[in-house]
Write a protein that holds these residues in place. Structure first.
Motif, PDB file in Angstrom:
ATOM      1  N   MET A   1      78.839  55.150  32.229  1.00  0.00           N
ATOM      2  CA  MET A   1      77.574  53.972  32.343  1.00  0.00           C
ATOM      3  C   MET A   1      76.354  54.760  32.206  1.00  0.00           C
ATOM      4  SD  MET A   1      76.998  51.823  35.950  1.00  0.00           S
ATOM      5  CE  MET A   1      76.264  53.139  36.813  1.00  0.00           C
ATOM      6  N   LYS A   2      75.360  54.263  31.411  1.00  0.00           N
ATOM      7  CA  LYS A   2      73.993  54.570  31.229  1.00  0.00           C
ATOM      8  C   LYS A   2      73.134  53.927  32.179  1.00  0.00           C
ATOM      9  CE  LYS A   2      75.197  56.752  27.350  1.00  0.00           C
ATOM     10  NZ  LYS A   2      74.855  58.148  27.002  1.00  0.00           N
ATOM     11  N   ILE A   3      72.143  54.830  32.592  1.00  0.00           N
ATOM     12  CA  ILE A   3      71.131  54.623  33.370  1.00  0.00           C
ATOM     13  C   ILE A   3      69.719  54.789  32.804  1.00  0.00           C
ATOM     14  CG2 ILE A   3      72.556  54.362  35.395  1.00  0.00           C
ATOM     15  CD1 ILE A   3      71.194  56.971  36.144  1.00  0.00           C
ATOM     16  N   LEU A   4      68.658  54.332  33.053  1.00  0.00           N
ATOM     17  CA  LEU A   4      67.370  54.636  32.682  1.00  0.00           C
ATOM     18  C   LEU A   4      66.586  55.510  33.791  1.00  0.00           C
ATOM     19  CD1 LEU A   4      65.995  51.359  31.367  1.00  0.00           C
ATOM     20  CD2 LEU A   4      66.428  53.450  30.040  1.00  0.00           C
ATOM     21  N   ILE A   5      66.032  56.680  33.341  1.00  0.00           N
ATOM     22  CA  ILE A   5      65.257  57.459  34.326  1.00  0.00           C
ATOM     23  C   ILE A   5      63.860  57.647  34.040  1.00  0.00           C
ATOM     24  CG2 ILE A   5      65.140  59.827  35.184  1.00  0.00           C
ATOM     25  CD1 ILE A   5      68.132  60.273  34.932  1.00  0.00           C
ATOM     26  N   CYS A   6      62.847  57.489  34.683  1.00  0.00           N
ATOM     27  CA  CYS A   6      61.443  57.748  34.393  1.00  0.00           C
ATOM     28  C   CYS A   6      61.221  59.058  34.054  1.00  0.00           C
ATOM     29  CB  CYS A   6      60.502  56.997  35.604  1.00  0.00           C
ATOM     30  SG  CYS A   6      58.896  57.153  35.170  1.00  0.00           S
ATOM     31  N   ASP A   7      60.646  59.289  33.036  1.00  0.00           N
ATOM     32  CA  ASP A   7      60.542  60.715  32.535  1.00  0.00           C
ATOM     33  C   ASP A   7      59.136  61.150  32.824  1.00  0.00           C
ATOM     34  OD1 ASP A   7      61.401  63.177  31.489  1.00  0.00           O
ATOM     35  OD2 ASP A   7      60.741  62.839  29.557  1.00  0.00           O
ATOM     36  N   GLN A   8      58.173  60.386  32.872  1.00  0.00           N
ATOM     37  CA  GLN A   8      56.847  60.551  33.049  1.00  0.00           C
ATOM     38  C   GLN A   8      56.410  59.651  34.286  1.00  0.00           C
ATOM     39  OE1 GLN A   8      54.853  61.011  29.334  1.00  0.00           O
ATOM     40  NE2 GLN A   8      56.117  63.042  28.907  1.00  0.00           N
ATOM     41  N   PRO A   9      56.219  59.751  35.626  1.00  0.00           N
ATOM     42  CA  PRO A   9      55.617  58.706  36.272  1.00  0.00           C
ATOM     43  C   PRO A   9      54.167  58.994  36.362  1.00  0.00           C
ATOM     44  CG  PRO A   9      56.772  60.482  37.436  1.00  0.00           C
ATOM     45  CD  PRO A   9      57.292  60.649  36.221  1.00  0.00           C
ATOM     46  N   VAL A  10      53.157  57.720  36.493  1.00  0.00           N
ATOM     47  CA  VAL A  10      51.907  58.187  36.564  1.00  0.00           C
ATOM     48  C   VAL A  10      51.580  56.910  37.481  1.00  0.00           C
ATOM     49  CG1 VAL A  10      49.838  57.728  34.982  1.00  0.00           C
ATOM     50  CG2 VAL A  10      51.819  58.385  33.887  1.00  0.00           C
ATOM     51  N   ILE A  11      50.646  57.285  38.187  1.00  0.00           N
ATOM     52  CA  ILE A  11      49.974  56.754  39.457  1.00  0.00           C
ATOM     53  C   ILE A  11      48.893  56.032  39.031  1.00  0.00           C
ATOM     54  CG2 ILE A  11      49.199  56.909  41.897  1.00  0.00           C
ATOM     55  CD1 ILE A  11      50.878  58.954  42.405  1.00  0.00           C
ATOM     56  N   ASP A  12      48.572  54.708  39.015  1.00  0.00           N
ATOM     57  CA  ASP A  12      47.415  54.207  38.435  1.00  0.00           C
ATOM     58  C   ASP A  12      46.200  54.277  39.644  1.00  0.00           C
ATOM     59  OD1 ASP A  12      48.141  52.352  40.128  1.00  0.00           O
ATOM     60  OD2 ASP A  12      48.543  50.791  38.545  1.00  0.00           O
ATOM     61  N   VAL A  17      53.022  53.109  40.948  1.00  0.00           N
ATOM     62  CA  VAL A  17      53.680  54.219  40.033  1.00  0.00           C
ATOM     63  C   VAL A  17      54.124  53.289  38.850  1.00  0.00           C
ATOM     64  CG1 VAL A  17      55.285  55.832  39.831  1.00  0.00           C
ATOM     65  CG2 VAL A  17      54.138  55.688  41.896  1.00  0.00           C
ATOM     66  N   GLN A  18      53.983  53.857  37.888  1.00  0.00           N
ATOM     67  CA  GLN A  18      54.029  53.111  36.491  1.00  0.00           C
ATOM     68  C   GLN A  18      54.824  54.193  35.660  1.00  0.00           C
ATOM     69  OE1 GLN A  18      50.623  51.610  34.616  1.00  0.00           O
ATOM     70  NE2 GLN A  18      50.560  49.839  35.821  1.00  0.00           N
ATOM     71  N   CYS A  19      55.823  53.825  34.702  1.00  0.00           N
ATOM     72  CA  CYS A  19      56.676  54.854  33.987  1.00  0.00           C
ATOM     73  C   CYS A  19      56.059  54.878  32.613  1.00  0.00           C
ATOM     74  CB  CYS A  19      58.251  54.625  33.977  1.00  0.00           C
ATOM     75  SG  CYS A  19      58.864  56.018  33.255  1.00  0.00           S
ATOM     76  N   ALA A  20      55.664  56.207  32.163  1.00  0.00           N
ATOM     77  CA  ALA A  20      54.873  56.421  30.779  1.00  0.00           C
ATOM     78  C   ALA A  20      56.090  56.561  29.857  1.00  0.00           C
ATOM     79  CB  ALA A  20      54.062  57.434  30.853  1.00  0.00           C
ATOM     80  N   ALA A  21      57.137  57.020  30.156  1.00  0.00           N
ATOM     81  CA  ALA A  21      58.187  57.312  29.247  1.00  0.00           C
ATOM     82  C   ALA A  21      59.529  57.113  29.862  1.00  0.00           C
ATOM     83  CB  ALA A  21      58.110  58.714  28.532  1.00  0.00           C
ATOM     84  N   TRP A  22      60.557  56.394  29.436  1.00  0.00           N
ATOM     85  CA  TRP A  22      62.076  56.336  30.044  1.00  0.00           C
ATOM     86  C   TRP A  22      63.091  57.026  29.118  1.00  0.00           C
ATOM     87  CZ3 TRP A  22      62.749  53.658  34.248  1.00  0.00           C
ATOM     88  CH2 TRP A  22      61.832  52.790  34.886  1.00  0.00           C
ATOM     89  N   GLN A  23      63.960  57.610  29.862  1.00  0.00           N
ATOM     90  CA  GLN A  23      64.863  58.325  29.127  1.00  0.00           C
ATOM     91  C   GLN A  23      66.345  57.736  29.682  1.00  0.00           C
ATOM     92  OE1 GLN A  23      64.776  62.367  30.437  1.00  0.00           O
ATOM     93  NE2 GLN A  23      66.387  63.061  29.288  1.00  0.00           N
ATOM     94  N   MET A  24      67.515  57.735  28.633  1.00  0.00           N
ATOM     95  CA  MET A  24      68.479  57.229  28.962  1.00  0.00           C
ATOM     96  C   MET A  24      69.262  58.568  29.423  1.00  0.00           C
ATOM     97  SD  MET A  24      69.423  54.188  28.792  1.00  0.00           S
ATOM     98  CE  MET A  24      70.636  53.357  27.832  1.00  0.00           C
ATOM     99  N   ALA A  25      70.180  58.237  30.433  1.00  0.00           N
ATOM    100  CA  ALA A  25      70.872  59.296  31.023  1.00  0.00           C
ATOM    101  C   ALA A  25      72.391  58.727  31.314  1.00  0.00           C
ATOM    102  CB  ALA A  25      70.696  60.102  32.224  1.00  0.00           C
TER     103      ALA A  25
END
Length: 77
Positions: A1-12, A17-25
């Motif tokens: 099963m694949k899930i998305l992980i936030c690679d670079q969280p950014v606080i506006d 919290v917003q995610c700048a880049a997502w990574q599949m794991a």
């Protein structure tokens, strides 16, 4: 099963919290079997502990009820 992980969280500016880049794991690679077994051991139902807690609560309820009846009776006289 694949899930998305936030690679670079950014606080506006507003504190969200917003995610700048997502990574599949792969979930299986993240969750180790030893961690899963430890979690199962922690969450396992223990009948002896349940009986002890239930018995203690029942005795407390009965004792407080009897004490309340005694205090109520003593206040009438």
């Amino acid at each position: 099963m694949k899930i998305l992980i936030c690679d670079q969280p950014v606080i506006d500016g507003s504190g969200y919290v917003q995610c700048a880049a997502w990574q599949m794991a792969d979930y299986e690679s993240l969750a180790q079997m030893s961690d899963f077994n430890q979690l199962v051991d922690l969450l396992r139902f223990d009948p002896a502990l349940f009986a002890m807690i239930t018995g203690g609560l029942l005795l407390s309820f009965i004792g407080a009820h009897v004490a309340g009846v005694i205090v109520k009776t003593l206040n009438r006289t």
